[in-house]
Design a protein around this motif. Structure first.
Motif, short mmCIF file in Angstrom:
data_model
loop_
_atom_site.label_atom_id
_atom_site.label_comp_id
_atom_site.label_asym_id
_atom_site.label_seq_id
_atom_site.Cartn_x
_atom_site.Cartn_y
_atom_site.Cartn_z
N ALA A 1 -133.16 -32.24 -63.82
CA ALA A 1 -132.67 -31.94 -65.17
C ALA A 1 -133.49 -30.81 -65.79
O ALA A 1 -132.95 -29.85 -66.36
CB ALA A 1 -132.74 -33.19 -66.04
N VAL A 2 -134.83 -30.91 -65.64
CA VAL A 2 -135.70 -29.87 -66.18
C VAL A 2 -135.43 -28.54 -65.47
O VAL A 2 -135.34 -27.48 -66.09
CB VAL A 2 -137.18 -30.28 -66.04
N ALA A 3 -135.28 -28.62 -64.15
CA ALA A 3 -135.02 -27.41 -63.37
C ALA A 3 -133.75 -26.73 -63.86
O ALA A 3 -133.69 -25.51 -64.00
CB ALA A 3 -134.90 -27.75 -61.89
N MET A 4 -132.74 -27.53 -64.15
CA MET A 4 -131.48 -26.96 -64.61
C MET A 4 -131.67 -26.30 -65.98
O MET A 4 -131.17 -25.20 -66.22
CB MET A 4 -130.43 -28.05 -64.66
N LEU A 5 -132.42 -26.97 -66.86
CA LEU A 5 -132.65 -26.39 -68.19
C LEU A 5 -133.43 -25.09 -68.09
O LEU A 5 -133.10 -24.10 -68.75
CB LEU A 5 -133.42 -27.39 -69.07
N LEU A 6 -134.47 -25.08 -67.24
CA LEU A 6 -135.25 -23.85 -67.05
C LEU A 6 -134.38 -22.73 -66.52
O LEU A 6 -134.44 -21.59 -67.00
CB LEU A 6 -136.41 -24.11 -66.09
N ALA A 7 -133.54 -23.06 -65.53
CA ALA A 7 -132.66 -22.05 -64.94
C ALA A 7 -131.71 -21.51 -65.99
O ALA A 7 -131.48 -20.29 -66.09
CB ALA A 7 -131.89 -22.65 -63.77
N MET A 8 -131.18 -22.41 -66.82
CA MET A 8 -130.23 -21.98 -67.85
C MET A 8 -130.91 -21.08 -68.87
O MET A 8 -130.35 -20.06 -69.29
CB MET A 8 -129.59 -23.19 -68.52
N THR A 9 -132.13 -21.44 -69.25
CA THR A 9 -132.86 -20.62 -70.23
C THR A 9 -133.16 -19.24 -69.65
O THR A 9 -132.91 -18.21 -70.29
CB THR A 9 -134.19 -21.31 -70.60
N ALA A 10 -133.68 -19.24 -68.42
CA ALA A 10 -134.04 -17.97 -67.79
C ALA A 10 -132.81 -17.07 -67.66
O ALA A 10 -132.87 -15.87 -67.95
CB ALA A 10 -134.66 -18.22 -66.43
N CYS A 11 -131.69 -17.65 -67.27
CA CYS A 11 -130.51 -16.82 -67.06
C CYS A 11 -129.88 -16.40 -68.38
O CYS A 11 -129.26 -15.34 -68.46
CB CYS A 11 -129.50 -17.54 -66.18
N ALA A 12 -130.01 -17.23 -69.40
CA ALA A 12 -129.53 -16.81 -70.72
C ALA A 12 -130.25 -15.53 -71.12
O ALA A 12 -129.64 -14.56 -71.58
CB ALA A 12 -129.76 -17.92 -71.74
N LEU A 13 -131.58 -15.51 -70.95
CA LEU A 13 -132.37 -14.31 -71.25
C LEU A 13 -131.93 -13.15 -70.36
O LEU A 13 -131.74 -12.03 -70.84
CB LEU A 13 -133.86 -14.59 -71.02
N LEU A 14 -131.75 -13.45 -69.07
CA LEU A 14 -131.32 -12.40 -68.14
C LEU A 14 -129.99 -11.81 -68.58
O LEU A 14 -129.80 -10.58 -68.57
CB LEU A 14 -131.20 -12.99 -66.72
N GLY A 15 -129.07 -12.69 -69.00
CA GLY A 15 -127.76 -12.22 -69.46
C GLY A 15 -127.90 -11.28 -70.65
O GLY A 15 -127.28 -10.21 -70.71
#
Lengths: 293, 396
Positions: A62-76
């Motif tokens: 769950a944490v990994a998914m949240l981290l990935a989502m945050t990182a990719c939101a920034l990347l976007g």
């Protein structure tokens, strides 16, 4: 019959992943009329962020998914700012070609820094269990992918329908100039759209990692294209269309492999794209408004 | 003024570079190995990959070949003469393989062992053919290495000691029909590689010849990760065996998904499965009851293999892999050829090599066929709780 239901189960989790990626395509298209071909690669980056969160930081899924989502939101947001914003008032083909460039950039930067080999998604992050329900084999990861995808889609619907950001997004997609006149910050709204779309792709990337066990720097290409077909099928720019399109493509592929011939699976998916563009270019959910001149 | 000065400097630099390159070329051909003045020794060229992309293949094959040469020399040599190995690095490059061959030809070699990859052998082939010196390829598996694809004519001076890729399909079909005693099978292979397509074809041919039935032929393509729909369909067909010719990237998730769906029948495949990633991706449990074909196993209990493994370990302090075994066999088959020819003459050696029958190698008994491919045994490797174990040796 039992085999058919098993095929539906197979198709639903595949469709959920396609739908999540398709949402990003359709949201971006809806707001700035750009087919963001780098979107599949954002999914790949999400998968790698998830992978490293688990292996290096010891995060749970769950944490990994949240981290990935945050990182990719920034990347976007960064991709939009650096690559697309300077081209917003130039021809559409210029942004389209830039999108392809960004796609290659993400793929080969990942190869450069991480290497071209596949990475094995750690099994400890998600212990797979199989449930035998009335002769069907249902895995807990099927349930995980389906439930979290649907949950994310519900959250997205809520954001778009009931929040200020959502209202702003809808307004900008209807008429950018009028939205500016109403005091909406177009730049901020577009950034938010990229952030949300990319976060959904990142979630899909982590799901692919959990579901199929391996990730690699070029993993985004084919799912990206399939999700693009899904978005066009549902009507590009229309959010419920992308969800339905994703599930339709997922089920269609499963049924073609399951009852027709596995060798024709991709041909059928891309055949659908051609048919839709020939018969109803606005997609299943699209209203035929005619080209505005 | 400034412009012309710059031009002069540029010309000067260019000249310096050119001299550098020419000088470099001169240094490239080492003359440390003195060719024997009289034919008291038989020169054997080793044109192998000691650096570059596939350095590990060449290094291991060279170690195997050197071991073989030392054993032969210790036992008195061939035709009363000692073998003298001349080792050269082709740097894993086809054009380098060609220039190394040219240099070796100048050293009056009787035969060349190597290179290892099909592409590098192809680079070396024209020189060897032109000079009528046999080339023995330890591990080049492409069909066109020994046969000209356009004309279908066998290349007179090119031989190999490994079986060609598709032959593994034959071996697995034999294993499935004779050892596992299965009557029905499904082929689910990679349709985007010639390697896998050839394997599927040979498997189908041999399996049906043995009275088995192929219930369905399904396919996937490179980079596919979702196989469940087709697997559900295969499960409905109830085959006793599934043949999966492909590479480990796709095969590992495929097997994992098959077991998740409750498909428990044995699954077989080719040496494309041979990777540590198989176990990390598919997991040990899923891999139980799966088998793949390979050239050789260091766990073979055949006395010849045991002796070879011991000698190799004693000399190099490492486990010999397939390349080492094939390098060893390349030298040994050349020695057999020299004995048959009764002369250290390259042309006579090539004639003798083409006629070799029932040569006993580490990697199996070999009979060289009309296409210069060995008809030989292969081994079946079984995954047992995540470990590769030798199951059996299959003689065609």
């Amino acid at each position: 019959m039992q085999e058919f239901i098993q095929q539906l189960v197979n198709g639903l989790s595949l469709g959920a992943i396609y739908a999540l990626i398709a949402l990003g395509y359709t949201m971006v298209y809806g707001i700035i009329k750009l087919i963001n071909f780098a979107h599949g690669d954002v999914m790949m980056v999400g998968a790698f962020v998830g992978f490293f969160s688990i292996t290096l930081l010891g995060a749970n899924i769950a944490v990994a998914m949240l981290l990935a989502m945050t990182a990719c939101a920034l990347l976007g947001i960064i991709i939009e700012k650096v690559a697309y914003r300077p081209l917003r008032n130039s021809t559409r083909i210029a942004s389209l070609i830039t999108a392809i460039g960004v796609s290659f950039l993400l793929e080969y930067l990942t190869i450069f820094f991480i290497g071209p080999n596949q990475k094995v998604f750690p099994a400890t992050a998600f212990a797979v269990k199989a449930y035998d329900i009335a002769g069907l084999s249902i895995l807990n990861k099927d349930v995980f992918v389906f439930v979290s995808a649907v949950a994310l889609m519900l959250v997205l619907q809520y954001i778009i329908k009931y929040t200020k950001t959502g209202k702003a997004m809808r307004a900008v997609s209807l008429d950018m100039e009028a939205a500016v006149l109403m005091g909406i910050s177009v730049d901020k709204t577009i950034s938010m759209t990229f952030a949300i779309g990319s976060a959904l792709a990142a979630a899909a990337g982590v799901m692919v990692g959990v579901y199929y066990g391996t990730i690699n720097p070029l993993m985004g290409i084919i799912p990206g294209l399939k999700a693009f077909v899904a978005a066009v099928l549902g009507g590009i720019g229309i959010i419920p269309g992308a969800m339905v399109g994703g599930f339709v493509i997922g089920l269609l592929e499963t049924i073609v492999s399951g009852y027709g011939n596995s060798l024709y699976r991709d041909a059928v998916s891309f055949g659908v794209l051609i048919l839709i563009l020939l018969i109803k270019p606005t997609g299943l959910f699209g209203k035929d408004t005619g080209e505005k001149v | 003024m400034l412009g012309s000065k710059r031009k002069k400097i540029a010309i000067l630099i260019t000249l310096v570079f050119m001299f550098g390159i020419i000088a470099g070329c001169g240094q490239k051909a080492p003359t440390t190995q003195q060719p024997a003045p009289t034919q008291e020794v038989i020169n054997v060229g080793l044109n192998v990959e000691l650096s570059g992309g596939v350095a590990s293949y060449g290094t291991n094959a060279k170690d195997g070949a050197i071991l073989a040469i030392e054993q032969i020399n210790a036992a008195g040599g061939v035709l009363g003469k000692q073998l003298n190995p001349i080792v050269r690095d082709c740097k894993s490059l086809a054009d380098e393989a060609m220039s190394v061959s040219a240099a070796l030809v100048g050293e009056k070699i009787v035969a060349q062992i190597g290179p290892l990859t099909s592409g590098n052998v192809a680079g070396s082939t024209p020189i060897m053919t032109e000079n009528k010196i046999p080339l023995i390829a330890p591990a080049a598996t492409a069909a066109n290495v020994t046969v000209d694809e356009k004309t279908g004519v066998t290349r007179d001076y090119i031989f190999r000691v490994c079986f060609i890729d598709p032959f593994q399909g034959t071996l697995m079909a034999q294993f499935a029909a004779d050892n596992l005693k299965v009557k029905t099978a499904v082929i689910y292979g990679d349709t985007s590689s010639d390697y896998a397509k050839g394997l599927a074809e040979y498997f189908k041919k041999t399996f049906t010849e043995k009275g088995g039935t192929i219930l369905a032929t399904e396919g996937f393509v490179k980079d596919d990760r979702d196989f469940r729909a087709t697997l559900t369909r295969i499960k409905g067909l109830n085959p006793e065996f599934i043949y999966v010719p492909g590479y480990y990237q796709e095969v590992a998730p495929l097997i994992a998904q098959a077991r998740e769906q409750g498909i428990t029948v044995p699954i077989g495949g080719p040496d494309g499965w041979d990777s540590p990633d198989m176990v990390t991706v598919a997991k040990a449990d899923a891999l139980n009851n799966t088998y793949f074909t390979n050239h050789y196993s260091s766990q073979d209990t055949d006395p010849k293999v045991v002796a070879f493994v011991e000698a190799f370990k004693a000399k190099y302090n490492k486990e010999p892999d397939g390349f080492a075994a094939l390098g060893y066999d390349s030298v040994m088959i050349m020695v057999q050829g020299l004995k048959d020819a009764q002369a250290a003459d390259p042309v006579k050696l090539a004639e003798a090599l083409a006629k070799i029958k029932n040569f006993e190698g580490i990697t199996g008994n070999m009979t060289i066929d009309a296409n210069h491919n060995p008809i030989k045994a292969g081994v079946i490797i079984e995954f047992k709780d995540g470990k590769q174990t030798m199951n059996s040796r299959i003689q065609p």
